[in-house]
Motif scaffolding. Structure first.
Motif, PDB file in Angstrom:
ATOM      1  N   MET A   1     -21.948  22.805   4.766  1.00 14.66           N
ATOM      2  CA  MET A   1     -20.943  22.592   3.741  1.00 14.66           C
ATOM      3  C   MET A   1     -19.695  23.417   4.022  1.00 14.66           C
ATOM      4  O   MET A   1     -18.625  23.035   3.621  1.00 14.66           O
ATOM      5  N   ARG A   2     -19.856  24.544   4.702  1.00 12.07           N
ATOM      6  CA  ARG A   2     -18.697  25.388   5.015  1.00 12.07           C
ATOM      7  C   ARG A   2     -17.726  24.670   5.961  1.00 12.07           C
ATOM      8  O   ARG A   2     -16.524  24.824   5.840  1.00 12.07           O
ATOM      9  N   GLY A   3     -18.253  23.896   6.911  1.00 12.79           N
ATOM     10  CA  GLY A   3     -17.385  23.172   7.832  1.00 12.79           C
ATOM     11  C   GLY A   3     -16.523  22.160   7.106  1.00 12.79           C
ATOM     12  O   GLY A   3     -15.326  22.035   7.370  1.00 12.79           O
TER      13      GLY A   3
ATOM     14  N   ASN B   1     -13.901  24.261   5.123  1.00 11.06           N
ATOM     15  CA  ASN B   1     -12.904  24.959   5.938  1.00 11.06           C
ATOM     16  C   ASN B   1     -12.015  24.039   6.765  1.00 11.06           C
ATOM     17  O   ASN B   1     -10.849  24.351   6.982  1.00 11.06           O
ATOM     18  N   TYR B   2     -12.552  22.922   7.229  1.00 16.15           N
ATOM     19  CA  TYR B   2     -11.781  22.094   8.148  1.00 16.15           C
ATOM     20  C   TYR B   2     -11.193  20.830   7.533  1.00 16.15           C
ATOM     21  O   TYR B   2     -10.316  20.211   8.119  1.00 16.15           O
ATOM     22  N   ILE B   3     -11.661  20.446   6.360  1.00 14.44           N
ATOM     23  CA  ILE B   3     -11.145  19.217   5.751  1.00 14.44           C
ATOM     24  C   ILE B   3     -10.558  19.467   4.364  1.00 14.44           C
ATOM     25  O   ILE B   3      -9.398  19.150   4.111  1.00 14.44           O
ATOM     26  N   LEU B   4     -11.344  20.036   3.463  1.00 22.82           N
ATOM     27  CA  LEU B   4     -10.904  20.155   2.078  1.00 22.82           C
ATOM     28  C   LEU B   4      -9.775  21.160   1.897  1.00 22.82           C
ATOM     29  O   LEU B   4      -8.799  20.871   1.197  1.00 22.82           O
ATOM     30  N   LYS B   5      -9.886  22.333   2.494  1.00 22.77           N
ATOM     31  CA  LYS B   5      -8.827  23.344   2.347  1.00 22.77           C
ATOM     32  C   LYS B   5      -7.492  22.862   2.920  1.00 22.77           C
ATOM     33  O   LYS B   5      -6.469  22.978   2.246  1.00 22.77           O
ATOM     34  N   PRO B   6      -7.468  22.335   4.152  1.00 26.00           N
ATOM     35  CA  PRO B   6      -6.169  21.877   4.668  1.00 26.00           C
ATOM     36  C   PRO B   6      -5.532  20.758   3.833  1.00 26.00           C
ATOM     37  O   PRO B   6      -4.323  20.767   3.610  1.00 26.00           O
TER      38      PRO B   6
ATOM     39  N   ILE C   1      -2.779   6.050  -1.125  1.00 33.51           N
ATOM     40  CA  ILE C   1      -4.005   6.473  -0.440  1.00 33.51           C
ATOM     41  C   ILE C   1      -3.943   7.965  -0.113  1.00 33.51           C
ATOM     42  O   ILE C   1      -4.924   8.687  -0.311  1.00 33.51           O
ATOM     43  N   VAL C   2      -2.797   8.435   0.360  1.00 30.12           N
ATOM     44  CA  VAL C   2      -2.647   9.857   0.672  1.00 30.12           C
ATOM     45  C   VAL C   2      -2.837  10.699  -0.572  1.00 30.12           C
ATOM     46  O   VAL C   2      -3.564  11.700  -0.557  1.00 30.12           O
ATOM     47  N   TYR C   3      -2.216  10.304  -1.676  1.00 29.49           N
ATOM     48  CA  TYR C   3      -2.369  11.051  -2.929  1.00 29.49           C
ATOM     49  C   TYR C   3      -3.822  11.059  -3.385  1.00 29.49           C
ATOM     50  O   TYR C   3      -4.330  12.078  -3.847  1.00 29.49           O
ATOM     51  N   CYS C   4      -4.510   9.937  -3.285  1.00 30.67           N
ATOM     52  CA  CYS C   4      -5.916   9.865  -3.689  1.00 30.67           C
ATOM     53  C   CYS C   4      -6.795  10.746  -2.808  1.00 30.67           C
ATOM     54  O   CYS C   4      -7.672  11.454  -3.311  1.00 30.67           O
ATOM     55  N   ILE C   5      -6.579  10.720  -1.506  1.00 28.88           N
ATOM     56  CA  ILE C   5      -7.374  11.545  -0.587  1.00 28.88           C
ATOM     57  C   ILE C   5      -7.172  13.023  -0.889  1.00 28.88           C
ATOM     58  O   ILE C   5      -8.140  13.800  -0.941  1.00 28.88           O
ATOM     59  N   ILE C   6      -5.934  13.433  -1.102  1.00 32.41           N
ATOM     60  CA  ILE C   6      -5.653  14.843  -1.397  1.00 32.41           C
ATOM     61  C   ILE C   6      -6.241  15.239  -2.748  1.00 32.41           C
ATOM     62  O   ILE C   6      -6.812  16.321  -2.892  1.00 32.41           O
ATOM     63  N   GLY C   7      -6.157  14.376  -3.734  1.00 32.36           N
ATOM     64  CA  GLY C   7      -6.737  14.670  -5.040  1.00 32.36           C
ATOM     65  C   GLY C   7      -8.255  14.792  -4.992  1.00 32.36           C
ATOM     66  O   GLY C   7      -8.841  15.709  -5.579  1.00 32.36           O
ATOM     67  N   VAL C   8      -8.914  13.891  -4.274  1.00 33.05           N
ATOM     68  CA  VAL C   8     -10.371  13.959  -4.127  1.00 33.05           C
ATOM     69  C   VAL C   8     -10.761  15.220  -3.364  1.00 33.05           C
ATOM     70  O   VAL C   8     -11.743  15.883  -3.707  1.00 33.05           O
ATOM     71  N   ALA C   9      -9.998  15.575  -2.335  1.00 30.45           N
ATOM     72  CA  ALA C   9     -10.288  16.797  -1.574  1.00 30.45           C
ATOM     73  C   ALA C   9     -10.202  18.029  -2.457  1.00 30.45           C
ATOM     74  O   ALA C   9     -11.060  18.917  -2.392  1.00 30.45           O
ATOM     75  N   ALA C  10      -9.185  18.094  -3.310  1.00 32.83           N
ATOM     76  CA  ALA C  10      -9.041  19.239  -4.216  1.00 32.83           C
ATOM     77  C   ALA C  10     -10.204  19.297  -5.203  1.00 32.83           C
ATOM     78  O   ALA C  10     -10.754  20.369  -5.473  1.00 32.83           O
ATOM     79  N   LEU C  11     -10.601  18.151  -5.736  1.00 30.42           N
ATOM     80  CA  LEU C  11     -11.719  18.108  -6.678  1.00 30.42           C
ATOM     81  C   LEU C  11     -13.025  18.523  -6.004  1.00 30.42           C
ATOM     82  O   LEU C  11     -13.798  19.313  -6.547  1.00 30.42           O
ATOM     83  N   LEU C  12     -13.278  18.013  -4.801  1.00 29.65           N
ATOM     84  CA  LEU C  12     -14.488  18.395  -4.068  1.00 29.65           C
ATOM     85  C   LEU C  12     -14.495  19.873  -3.725  1.00 29.65           C
ATOM     86  O   LEU C  12     -15.537  20.534  -3.802  1.00 29.65           O
ATOM     87  N   TRP C  13     -13.332  20.404  -3.338  1.00 35.57           N
ATOM     88  CA  TRP C  13     -13.254  21.823  -3.014  1.00 35.57           C
ATOM     89  C   TRP C  13     -13.568  22.675  -4.242  1.00 35.57           C
ATOM     90  O   TRP C  13     -14.281  23.661  -4.164  1.00 35.57           O
TER      91      TRP C  13
END
Length: 70
Positions: free
Chosen positions: A1-3, A6-11, A44-56
């Protein structure tokens, strides 16, 4: 889960925060600059970034160390 964190959600979350900073300071939307106003690609970019923030956020809540009572 750290990978994943660190490599997808944070950036992705960092990119979203930078875009909001640019909007707030200079009125410049980088996503709109790259993909155009109200296009499918920008949505799509906004949705991907929003989902990444929520998952993080969820990952950080699950992985946080338990606090001990003193």
């Amino acid at each position: 889960m750290r990978g994943l964190t660190n490599y997808i959600l944070k950036p992705l979350t960092f990119i979203g925060a930078l875009n909001w900073g640019l909007i707030g300071l200079f009125g410049f939307n980088f996503v709109t600059f790259l993909f155009g106003t109200a296009t499918i690609a920008s949505s799509i970019v906004y949705c991907i970034i929003g989902v990444a923030a929520l998952l993080w956020l969820i990952v950080m809540m699950i992985d946080r160390p338990a606090q001990r009572d003193r």
